[in-house]
Design a protein around this motif. Sequence first.
Motif, PDB file in Angstrom:
ATOM      1  N   LYS B  17      70.409  42.959  37.521  1.00  0.00           N
ATOM      2  CA  LYS B  17      69.793  42.625  36.215  1.00  0.00           C
ATOM      3  C   LYS B  17      68.286  42.852  36.207  1.00  0.00           C
ATOM      4  CE  LYS B  17      72.984  39.342  34.121  1.00  0.00           C
ATOM      5  NZ  LYS B  17      73.472  37.976  34.161  1.00  0.00           N
ATOM      6  N   PRO B  18      67.541  42.280  37.143  1.00  0.00           N
ATOM      7  CA  PRO B  18      66.087  42.497  37.124  1.00  0.00           C
ATOM      8  C   PRO B  18      65.711  43.961  37.336  1.00  0.00           C
ATOM      9  CG  PRO B  18      66.704  41.012  38.922  1.00  0.00           C
ATOM     10  CD  PRO B  18      67.956  41.405  38.252  1.00  0.00           C
ATOM     11  N   LEU B  19      66.499  44.665  38.144  1.00  0.00           N
ATOM     12  CA  LEU B  19      66.234  46.091  38.399  1.00  0.00           C
ATOM     13  C   LEU B  19      66.358  46.885  37.101  1.00  0.00           C
ATOM     14  CD1 LEU B  19      65.851  48.544  40.354  1.00  0.00           C
ATOM     15  CD2 LEU B  19      68.337  48.592  40.551  1.00  0.00           C
ATOM     16  N   ARG B  20      67.429  46.604  36.335  1.00  0.00           N
ATOM     17  CA  ARG B  20      67.652  47.311  35.078  1.00  0.00           C
ATOM     18  C   ARG B  20      66.463  47.151  34.142  1.00  0.00           C
ATOM     19  NH1 ARG B  20      72.961  48.390  33.274  1.00  0.00           N
ATOM     20  NH2 ARG B  20      72.514  47.551  31.187  1.00  0.00           N
ATOM     21  N   GLN B  21      66.024  45.901  34.017  1.00  0.00           N
ATOM     22  CA  GLN B  21      64.890  45.604  33.122  1.00  0.00           C
ATOM     23  C   GLN B  21      63.641  46.331  33.587  1.00  0.00           C
ATOM     24  OE1 GLN B  21      64.399  43.872  30.277  1.00  0.00           O
ATOM     25  NE2 GLN B  21      66.619  43.698  30.123  1.00  0.00           N
ATOM     26  N   LYS B  22      63.384  46.256  34.874  1.00  0.00           N
ATOM     27  CA  LYS B  22      62.173  46.875  35.441  1.00  0.00           C
ATOM     28  C   LYS B  22      62.197  48.380  35.196  1.00  0.00           C
ATOM     29  CE  LYS B  22      59.479  46.879  39.665  1.00  0.00           C
ATOM     30  NZ  LYS B  22      59.451  46.589  41.099  1.00  0.00           N
ATOM     31  N   VAL B  23      63.350  48.996  35.491  1.00  0.00           N
ATOM     32  CA  VAL B  23      63.467  50.454  35.345  1.00  0.00           C
ATOM     33  C   VAL B  23      63.297  50.847  33.882  1.00  0.00           C
ATOM     34  CG1 VAL B  23      65.109  52.382  35.497  1.00  0.00           C
ATOM     35  CG2 VAL B  23      64.878  50.799  37.399  1.00  0.00           C
ATOM     36  N   TYR B  24      63.882  50.045  32.988  1.00  0.00           N
ATOM     37  CA  TYR B  24      63.765  50.323  31.549  1.00  0.00           C
ATOM     38  C   TYR B  24      62.299  50.416  31.154  1.00  0.00           C
ATOM     39  CZ  TYR B  24      64.195  49.818  26.512  1.00  0.00           C
ATOM     40  OH  TYR B  24      64.092  50.027  25.157  1.00  0.00           O
ATOM     41  N   HIS B  25      61.523  49.431  31.566  1.00  0.00           N
ATOM     42  CA  HIS B  25      60.101  49.405  31.169  1.00  0.00           C
ATOM     43  C   HIS B  25      59.287  50.467  31.884  1.00  0.00           C
ATOM     44  CE1 HIS B  25      60.536  46.069  28.452  1.00  0.00           C
ATOM     45  NE2 HIS B  25      61.251  45.426  29.360  1.00  0.00           N
ATOM     46  N   GLN B  26      59.639  50.747  33.143  1.00  0.00           N
ATOM     47  CA  GLN B  26      58.934  51.805  33.887  1.00  0.00           C
ATOM     48  C   GLN B  26      59.132  53.161  33.217  1.00  0.00           C
ATOM     49  OE1 GLN B  26      60.752  51.069  37.808  1.00  0.00           O
ATOM     50  NE2 GLN B  26      58.701  51.017  38.681  1.00  0.00           N
ATOM     51  N   LYS B  28      59.911  53.751  30.135  1.00  0.00           N
ATOM     52  CA  LYS B  28      59.200  53.766  28.840  1.00  0.00           C
ATOM     53  C   LYS B  28      57.728  54.061  29.058  1.00  0.00           C
ATOM     54  CE  LYS B  28      59.724  51.474  24.768  1.00  0.00           C
ATOM     55  NZ  LYS B  28      60.824  51.583  23.833  1.00  0.00           N
ATOM     56  N   GLN B  29      57.169  53.428  30.075  1.00  0.00           N
ATOM     57  CA  GLN B  29      55.739  53.623  30.365  1.00  0.00           C
ATOM     58  C   GLN B  29      55.426  55.051  30.751  1.00  0.00           C
ATOM     59  OE1 GLN B  29      54.627  50.595  33.257  1.00  0.00           O
ATOM     60  NE2 GLN B  29      52.835  50.084  32.060  1.00  0.00           N
ATOM     61  N   LEU B  30      56.392  55.692  31.406  1.00  0.00           N
ATOM     62  CA  LEU B  30      56.200  57.091  31.816  1.00  0.00           C
ATOM     63  C   LEU B  30      56.344  58.058  30.638  1.00  0.00           C
ATOM     64  CD1 LEU B  30      58.130  57.129  35.241  1.00  0.00           C
ATOM     65  CD2 LEU B  30      55.675  57.473  34.921  1.00  0.00           C
ATOM     66  N   GLY B  31      56.714  57.527  29.482  1.00  0.00           N
ATOM     67  CA  GLY B  31      56.793  58.365  28.290  1.00  0.00           C
ATOM     68  C   GLY B  31      58.192  58.840  27.943  1.00  0.00           C
ATOM     69  N   HIS B  32      59.206  58.318  28.682  1.00  0.00           N
ATOM     70  CA  HIS B  32      60.595  58.729  28.402  1.00  0.00           C
ATOM     71  C   HIS B  32      61.238  57.737  27.457  1.00  0.00           C
ATOM     72  CE1 HIS B  32      59.733  61.378  31.650  1.00  0.00           C
ATOM     73  NE2 HIS B  32      59.662  60.407  32.522  1.00  0.00           N
ATOM     74  N   GLU B  33      62.503  58.023  27.093  1.00  0.00           N
ATOM     75  CA  GLU B  33      63.220  57.144  26.161  1.00  0.00           C
ATOM     76  C   GLU B  33      64.473  56.586  26.840  1.00  0.00           C
ATOM     77  OE1 GLU B  33      63.804  58.855  22.260  1.00  0.00           O
ATOM     78  OE2 GLU B  33      65.436  57.438  21.874  1.00  0.00           O
ATOM     79  N   PRO B  34      64.341  55.452  27.533  1.00  0.00           N
ATOM     80  CA  PRO B  34      65.534  54.889  28.192  1.00  0.00           C
ATOM     81  C   PRO B  34      66.485  54.299  27.157  1.00  0.00           C
ATOM     82  CG  PRO B  34      63.648  53.437  28.478  1.00  0.00           C
ATOM     83  CD  PRO B  34      63.151  54.614  27.722  1.00  0.00           C
ATOM     84  N   LEU B  35      67.787  54.411  27.456  1.00  0.00           N
ATOM     85  CA  LEU B  35      68.824  53.820  26.605  1.00  0.00           C
ATOM     86  C   LEU B  35      69.565  52.798  27.450  1.00  0.00           C
ATOM     87  CD1 LEU B  35      70.275  57.162  25.122  1.00  0.00           C
ATOM     88  CD2 LEU B  35      68.630  55.642  24.039  1.00  0.00           C
ATOM     89  N   ILE B 179      61.616  52.288  43.319  1.00  0.00           N
ATOM     90  CA  ILE B 179      61.976  53.719  43.293  1.00  0.00           C
ATOM     91  C   ILE B 179      60.773  54.494  42.755  1.00  0.00           C
ATOM     92  CG2 ILE B 179      63.528  55.441  42.255  1.00  0.00           C
ATOM     93  CD1 ILE B 179      65.608  53.117  42.001  1.00  0.00           C
ATOM     94  N   ASP B 180      60.457  55.575  43.427  1.00  0.00           N
ATOM     95  CA  ASP B 180      59.294  56.384  43.027  1.00  0.00           C
ATOM     96  C   ASP B 180      59.709  57.327  41.902  1.00  0.00           C
ATOM     97  OD1 ASP B 180      56.797  58.278  44.933  1.00  0.00           O
ATOM     98  OD2 ASP B 180      57.082  57.986  42.789  1.00  0.00           O
ATOM     99  N   TRP B 181      59.633  56.836  40.645  1.00  0.00           N
ATOM    100  CA  TRP B 181      60.107  57.643  39.511  1.00  0.00           C
ATOM    101  C   TRP B 181      59.228  58.873  39.281  1.00  0.00           C
ATOM    102  CZ3 TRP B 181      64.813  56.822  38.647  1.00  0.00           C
ATOM    103  CH2 TRP B 181      65.352  55.525  38.749  1.00  0.00           C
ATOM    104  N   GLU B 182      57.907  58.702  39.543  1.00  0.00           N
ATOM    105  CA  GLU B 182      57.028  59.862  39.355  1.00  0.00           C
ATOM    106  C   GLU B 182      57.497  61.012  40.240  1.00  0.00           C
ATOM    107  OE1 GLU B 182      54.021  56.535  38.286  1.00  0.00           O
ATOM    108  OE2 GLU B 182      55.743  56.767  39.615  1.00  0.00           O
ATOM    109  N   MET B 183      57.851  60.705  41.481  1.00  0.00           N
ATOM    110  CA  MET B 183      58.306  61.732  42.419  1.00  0.00           C
ATOM    111  C   MET B 183      59.621  62.358  41.943  1.00  0.00           C
ATOM    112  SD  MET B 183      59.548  61.355  46.354  1.00  0.00           S
ATOM    113  CE  MET B 183      61.150  60.794  45.828  1.00  0.00           C
TER     114      MET B 183
END
Lengths: 62, 384
Positions: B17-26, B28-35, B179-183
Motif C-alpha cells: 500500500k505505501p509503495l503504491r502511493q509513493k510510486v504514484y506521486h513519484q 506524477k512528479q516526473l511528469g508522467h500520468e500514473p493510473l 526504485i530509481d525511476w529516473e534511471m
Amino acid sequence: MSSVFVSKNGKVSKAVGFQPKDALLFVPEERNSSHILKEQRSAMKRSSKQIKDRFALATKRA
Amino acid sequence: MPKTKIFISSVNEDGLKPLRQKVYHQLKQLGHEPLMWEENLGPWLGHVDPVHRCLEAVEESDIYLLFIGSRAGTYYGNAMRTVTHMEFIKACEQGKLILVFADIEVKQCYFGTVKPILEQCIEKYVASESRFPPPTHLIELLQADSRIPSNIDPYVWYFYYDMTQRKVYIDDLTLGVPIDWEMYFSDLLRRGSLLLPLEDYIEQTSMRLEQYDDAFELITSLLPSMQITGLEQPEGALEKIRRMLKGGDIEQVYGQYMTECIGYYRDCCAATLYTLREDKLYLDAAAGNAVPVPEFRLDDQSSYMALTVQMGNPAEQIYYKEAKAMFYHCIFSGSKVLTLHYPADPDWNARKFIHYKESVNRAILSKNPLIIEWVKLFLGGLKR
C-alpha cells in the motif's frame, strides 16, 4: 485426438502398442500446409497493421 | 504534449500500500500520468464494474507497472484468475510495455524451490492427460506440498509461472529500498530513441511485405488457370526445391504460451517426383541422396506415395519410418506426387512419434508453407 495409422506387412491399420522399426507411421489431419499458410498470412497482416498503428501513436505530437 | 500513462497494478496488500502511493506521486512528479484505481480511475458509479474499468485503464495506458508480493488478491472463479493477473494478461494481449517488480524473497523462493516442483507436476500431468493442467489443479497441488512455504498464497506461484512462460523479466523489489525511476525511464528513452528514427525503414519493410504478399496472392490465383507443359530439367528443378527446404526444431505446445523443444529434423536431404498414370506411379525425377524405385502400384499399401494418392486430390501427409530415421512429406497434386525426405534426429523412434505426432506434423507443415503452396499449385497445373 487424432489416431496414428501404421503400414506394415503391406497392410494399413490403427497403430496399437509396440511398432517394429520398419513400420510406416502417419496421422491423417485435416489441417495441411495451405491452412497453416493462410493463418501465417493473416497474422502477418495483423502485425503489419499493429506496427503502423503503434508508430502513428508513438510519433504523434500535441 | 501527451504524457506517458502508467498503470500501477498490484494487490492492495499491507506491504504494498505505501509503495503504491509513493510510486504514484513519484511518477506524477516526473511528469508522467500514473493510473491507479484508488486515485484516479473513478468515479465508481453504481453500474460500473470495477474490474472492467481497471482493464479499460490498462488498455488506455502506455506502460503497465506491476508490483507483486505474497498475496494473490481477489480471485474470480469464472475467469479462474485474480484481478491483478487479469490486468497483467490484458497488458500482454495489448502489447504494452511491462515492468514487473517482485518481492525479492518471494522471487528467490519461486526460482529456488517452487519452479522445479511446479515443472515436475506439469510434466506428470501432461504425460498422463496429454494436455496442460488447469490453474486450479496446479494451485491445489502446490498448496498440498509441504516443501513450499504456506505463508505465500499458492496462486502467486501460478502467476510467477505465467509471467516466466511469457518471458516477462521480473525485477527485484525490496520494500524500503527506493526504485530509481529516473534511471528506468532514461533507459526506456534510450531504447525509444534507437527505434523511433527507424520509423520510415520499418514502415517501408512492412509495405514491401504486403507487396510480396499481394504478388503471391496473384500468382497463386493465376496458377490453377494455367496449363504448364512441363519441366525441361526435372532433376534440376527438384534439386532447387530440395535446397530451399530447411529443417528445424519440433516443439510440443502446451496451452497458449508454453512450448518445449522435443527434437529436430534436418534439412531436406532428398526429393522424388512421380507421375500417376492409371493404376501406377512412375518415377519422373529424383534429387539429393534419394534411391528411388522406378514405379509403384497404387494398391501398394507399403508405399507412402500410394497411401497419399488414396487420400484424395490434392492431398498432403507426413510419414515416419524409424528404420530409415526419416520423416517424409508427401504431396499429391494434379497427376504428380512429390516426396520430400527430412532426416530425423537420432532420438526419434516409433514410440516418440506416436506420442508427439501432432507436433511433428505442425513443425514440418509450418516450416516452409509458402514454398510448398507454390509447389503444390505448380504441380497441379502441369499438363497431364
